[in-house]
Design a protein around this motif. Structure first.
Motif, PDB file in Angstrom:
ATOM      1  N   ALA A  81       0.874  -1.285  -0.600  1.00  0.00           N
ATOM      2  CA  ALA A  81       0.025   0.085  -0.235  1.00  0.00           C
ATOM      3  C   ALA A  81       1.282   1.119  -0.130  1.00  0.00           C
ATOM      4  O   ALA A  81       0.944   2.502  -0.812  1.00  0.00           O
ATOM      5  CB  ALA A  81      -1.209  -0.144   0.933  1.00  0.00           C
ATOM      6  N   GLU A  82       1.640   0.986   0.749  1.00  0.00           N
ATOM      7  CA  GLU A  82       2.524   2.814   0.876  1.00  0.00           C
ATOM      8  C   GLU A  82       3.264   2.298  -0.184  1.00  0.00           C
ATOM      9  O   GLU A  82       3.591   3.658  -0.654  1.00  0.00           O
ATOM     10  CB  GLU A  82       3.889   2.212   2.164  1.00  0.00           C
ATOM     11  N   ALA A  83       4.213   1.460  -0.953  1.00  0.00           N
ATOM     12  CA  ALA A  83       4.589   1.769  -2.505  1.00  0.00           C
ATOM     13  C   ALA A  83       3.515   2.437  -4.192  1.00  0.00           C
ATOM     14  O   ALA A  83       4.183   3.633  -4.118  1.00  0.00           O
ATOM     15  CB  ALA A  83       5.352   0.000  -2.165  1.00  0.00           C
ATOM     16  N   MET A  84       2.682   1.772  -3.532  1.00  0.00           N
ATOM     17  CA  MET A  84       1.335   2.440  -4.631  1.00  0.00           C
ATOM     18  C   MET A  84       0.830   3.349  -4.118  1.00  0.00           C
ATOM     19  O   MET A  84       1.330   4.772  -5.275  1.00  0.00           O
ATOM     20  CB  MET A  84       0.736   1.464  -3.930  1.00  0.00           C
ATOM     21  N   GLY A  88      11.328  -4.725  -5.283  1.00  0.00           N
ATOM     22  CA  GLY A  88      11.882  -5.520  -5.064  1.00  0.00           C
ATOM     23  C   GLY A  88      11.670  -7.141  -6.006  1.00  0.00           C
ATOM     24  O   GLY A  88      11.627  -8.114  -5.488  1.00  0.00           O
ATOM     25  N   ILE A  89      10.387  -6.958  -6.212  1.00  0.00           N
ATOM     26  CA  ILE A  89       8.948  -7.390  -7.624  1.00  0.00           C
ATOM     27  C   ILE A  89       8.809  -7.580  -8.409  1.00  0.00           C
ATOM     28  O   ILE A  89       9.524  -6.047  -8.574  1.00  0.00           O
ATOM     29  CB  ILE A  89       7.979  -8.073  -5.947  1.00  0.00           C
ATOM     30  N   THR A  90       8.668  -8.518  -8.837  1.00  0.00           N
ATOM     31  CA  THR A  90       8.372  -8.471  -9.883  1.00  0.00           C
ATOM     32  C   THR A  90       7.099  -7.437 -10.280  1.00  0.00           C
ATOM     33  O   THR A  90       5.914  -7.644  -9.880  1.00  0.00           O
ATOM     34  CB  THR A  90       7.874  -9.229 -11.446  1.00  0.00           C
ATOM     35  N   ARG A  91       6.328  -7.266 -11.356  1.00  0.00           N
ATOM     36  CA  ARG A  91       5.285  -5.996 -11.488  1.00  0.00           C
ATOM     37  C   ARG A  91       3.787  -7.463 -11.779  1.00  0.00           C
ATOM     38  O   ARG A  91       3.238  -6.796 -10.371  1.00  0.00           O
ATOM     39  CB  ARG A  91       5.378  -5.387 -13.312  1.00  0.00           C
ATOM     40  N   GLN A  92       4.345  -8.663 -11.966  1.00  0.00           N
ATOM     41  CA  GLN A  92       2.800  -9.484 -11.924  1.00  0.00           C
ATOM     42  C   GLN A  92       2.604  -9.819 -10.586  1.00  0.00           C
ATOM     43  O   GLN A  92       1.341 -10.379 -10.549  1.00  0.00           O
ATOM     44  CB  GLN A  92       3.281 -10.748 -13.248  1.00  0.00           C
ATOM     45  N   GLY A 133       0.098   5.374  -7.334  1.00  0.00           N
ATOM     46  CA  GLY A 133      -0.514   3.802  -8.730  1.00  0.00           C
ATOM     47  C   GLY A 133       0.247   3.210 -10.141  1.00  0.00           C
ATOM     48  O   GLY A 133      -0.495   2.447 -10.138  1.00  0.00           O
ATOM     49  N   ASN A 134       1.082   3.610  -9.678  1.00  0.00           N
ATOM     50  CA  ASN A 134       2.329   3.159 -10.914  1.00  0.00           C
ATOM     51  C   ASN A 134       2.700   1.794 -10.073  1.00  0.00           C
ATOM     52  O   ASN A 134       3.610   1.863  -9.959  1.00  0.00           O
ATOM     53  CB  ASN A 134       3.133   3.646 -11.644  1.00  0.00           C
ATOM     54  N   GLN A 135       1.965   1.028 -11.197  1.00  0.00           N
ATOM     55  CA  GLN A 135       2.589  -1.129 -10.614  1.00  0.00           C
ATOM     56  C   GLN A 135       4.000  -1.294 -10.829  1.00  0.00           C
ATOM     57  O   GLN A 135       4.657  -1.305 -10.116  1.00  0.00           O
ATOM     58  CB  GLN A 135       1.503  -2.108 -11.199  1.00  0.00           C
ATOM     59  N   GLY A 136       4.750  -0.844 -11.848  1.00  0.00           N
ATOM     60  CA  GLY A 136       5.806  -0.966 -12.482  1.00  0.00           C
ATOM     61  C   GLY A 136       6.666  -0.122 -11.782  1.00  0.00           C
ATOM     62  O   GLY A 136       8.196  -0.906 -10.564  1.00  0.00           O
ATOM     63  N   ILE A 137       6.728   1.610 -11.511  1.00  0.00           N
ATOM     64  CA  ILE A 137       7.473   1.847 -10.192  1.00  0.00           C
ATOM     65  C   ILE A 137       7.878   0.942  -8.923  1.00  0.00           C
ATOM     66  O   ILE A 137       8.745   0.449  -7.890  1.00  0.00           O
ATOM     67  CB  ILE A 137       7.311   3.352 -10.021  1.00  0.00           C
ATOM     68  N   ALA A 138       6.363   0.438  -8.454  1.00  0.00           N
ATOM     69  CA  ALA A 138       5.917   0.118  -7.053  1.00  0.00           C
ATOM     70  C   ALA A 138       6.098  -1.283  -6.593  1.00  0.00           C
ATOM     71  O   ALA A 138       7.332  -1.483  -5.818  1.00  0.00           O
ATOM     72  CB  ALA A 138       4.740  -0.209  -6.797  1.00  0.00           C
ATOM     73  N   ALA A 139       6.709  -1.581  -8.126  1.00  0.00           N
ATOM     74  CA  ALA A 139       7.194  -3.187  -8.065  1.00  0.00           C
ATOM     75  C   ALA A 139       8.967  -3.444  -7.524  1.00  0.00           C
ATOM     76  O   ALA A 139       9.401  -4.195  -6.879  1.00  0.00           O
ATOM     77  CB  ALA A 139       6.984  -3.640  -9.206  1.00  0.00           C
ATOM     78  N   THR A 140       9.102  -2.110  -8.510  1.00  0.00           N
ATOM     79  CA  THR A 140      10.922  -2.596  -8.224  1.00  0.00           C
ATOM     80  C   THR A 140      10.894  -1.587  -7.137  1.00  0.00           C
ATOM     81  O   THR A 140      12.170  -1.887  -6.845  1.00  0.00           O
ATOM     82  CB  THR A 140      11.422  -0.944  -9.704  1.00  0.00           C
TER      83      THR A 140
END
Length: 469
Positions: free
Chosen positions: A436-439, A454-458, A444-451
């Motif tokens: 929630a904090e990363a998003m 440290g996990i994949t966007r999927q 709201g950008n899942q790609g940036i949040a996943a980075t």
């Protein structure tokens, strides 16, 4: 009966009619032991014998005047309040007496209400002074004079011992005692200890006032006269009469409605009550102990509890610490409840696994000692043989409702997780918080949040979808 009102009040005056009238006023208002002295020379020898709670003396008398006696009382018996009652209505004389140590200055003829109020306050101040001195001695010596009164409370906690010492000191007071603490800490056990320590001869009568409307409250406590309402075929005394000469314990006082609060306030202030349907006041001879798990100050802010009643109740107040703040008691309580449960079931006392204490020590116990008792009784009931199983404990401690103990002993910089969650969180809670904090930070950008995670966007998308589901 060892109470404030049973202690001696001494009236000293050379006028016999003044002595008789004052004595009758005090006796008629519940002061049980009033001694009169027409010869002022008898006062100091009487004080030497002890047991005197207050002195009311005239200023101008033959032999020894009140002007001479007052400084002697203050010097030799500073714990005994002295009230001057005289016909001299002069400001200068009143000021001189007060500077000399008089507790109060009354001008004859004194109204009965004024005399009663002055003597009552003098007794309360004297009792408070004695209590403070006794408490200092107990705490300095770490002394407990009547440990048998607390035999039903299983503890080895210093916090609890301090509570015991305080109750030993205040229990003989006639002032009400307010016992506060969370659900399940054993507030009634402390009320019973107060009853035993107080030395009263009457019964201990307990009533839970939560959920009682005003009619039920009045009928339960004060009783009713015959014909007071439909079905009242005969008069009935209430619990306050049953507790005469003893202790009335009112549990869950924080849930009392406003109308009942007013009646309780009158009972505490005037020591009198009215049975339902009666206009004749009755005197109360019961000691009042109240308990609540609510924060009464917050109740006052919400206008759910009367401010004047609160201050009347908290003359003596004791807060019972929750179980999570006295974990040193866990081994004792576990052993005690294992024995209790085994005896009730007619079984041999089981052996607890070494991990049990560690498991229980990280639980917050919202139900406190009562919850621990229920947990252990349930585990013993499910127990077959050998070492006690941890399964029934794990079902509670590891369930969704788990509330681990807040790490109040460490700072937020030492324990950032507790600073965020208010307690030690589960792995799932930490994962949800980080996603929630990363998003939020990635807008709201899942790609940036996943980075950031440290996990994949999927993987992030799958977990967010699972959370929504």
């Amino acid at each position: 009966m060892t109470t404030e009102t049973a202690q001696t009040i001494v009236l000293v005056d050379d006028e016999e009619n003044i002595l008789k009238a004052s004595r009758l006023i005090l006796l008629g208002n519940g002061f049980g032991n009033v001694v009169t002295l027409q010869d002022s020379r008898q006062l100091m020898p009487l004080l030497e014998q002890g047991g005197v709670a207050a002195v009311v003396l005239d200023l101008f008398m033959p032999h020894l005047s009140g002007t001479e006696l007052l400084p002697l009382i203050v010097e030799r018996f500073p714990h005994i309040p002295a009230i001057v009652m005289t016909a001299v209505d002069e400001t200068e004389t009143a000021v001189t007496c007060m500077k000399s140590g008089a507790f109060d200055y009354l001008v004859k003829p004194v109204e009965s209400g004024r005399l009663i109020a002055s003597v009552t306050k003098a007794l309360e101040m004297g009792a408070m002074s004695r209590e403070l001195n006794s408490l200092k001695e107990c705490l300095l010596d770490d002394r407990l004079d009547h440990p048998e009164a607390f035999a039903s409370i299983v503890t080895d906690s210093k916090k609890m011992r301090a509570v015991f010492q305080y109750l030993e000191v205040v229990s003989r007071s006639r002032q009400p005692i307010l016992v506060t603490g969370e659900t399940g800490v054993g507030k009634e056990l402390f009320a019973r200890a107060v009853h035993e320590l107080s030395g009263v001869r009457g019964e201990f009568v307990a009533v839970n006032v939560a959920g009682l409307d005003d009619v039920m409250f009045s009928d339960t406590l004060f009783g009713h006269k015959k014909g007071a309402f439909t079905g009242a075929d005969q008069a009935r005394d209430g619990l306050i009469a049953r507790a005469a000469g003893g202790t009335l314990f009112l549990d869950e006082i924080g849930d009392l409605n406003e109308a009942s609060q007013i009646k309780l306030l009158r009972l505490l202030q005037e020591k009198e009550y009215y049975p339902v349907g009666s206009d004749m006041a009755r005197k109360s001879e019961a000691r009042i102990v109240c308990a609540t798990n609510r924060d009464l100050k917050k109740q006052i802010e919400k206008e759910a509890f009367r401010n004047d009643l609160y201050y009347r109740l908290c003359a003596h107040q004791v807060q019972i610490p929750p179980l999570r703040e006295r974990l040193e008691d866990l081994p004792l309580l576990i052993d005690y409840f294992l024995g209790e449960a085994a005896a009730s079931l007619g079984r041999k006392k089981p052996t607890p696994p070494p991990e049990l204490l560690t498991l229980l020590s990280v639980y917050s116990f919202p139900g406190n000692v009562r919850e621990l008792q229920a947990l252990i009784h349930d585990a013993v009931a499910r127990h077959g043989s050998g070492v006690l199983s941890l399964d029934s404990f794990r079902n509670i401690i590891g369930g969704d409702a788990v509330q681990l103990i807040p790490q109040t002993a460490v700072t937020s910089s030492d324990d950032p997780l507790s600073a965020i969650f208010g307690r030690f969180p589960t792995v799932r809670e930490v994962e949800d918080y980080l996603m929630a904090e990363a998003m939020k930070r990635a807008r709201g950008n899942q790609g940036i949040a996943a980075t950031m995670l440290g996990i994949t966007r999927q993987t992030l998308n799958k977990r967010l979808q699972a959370k929504k589901g």
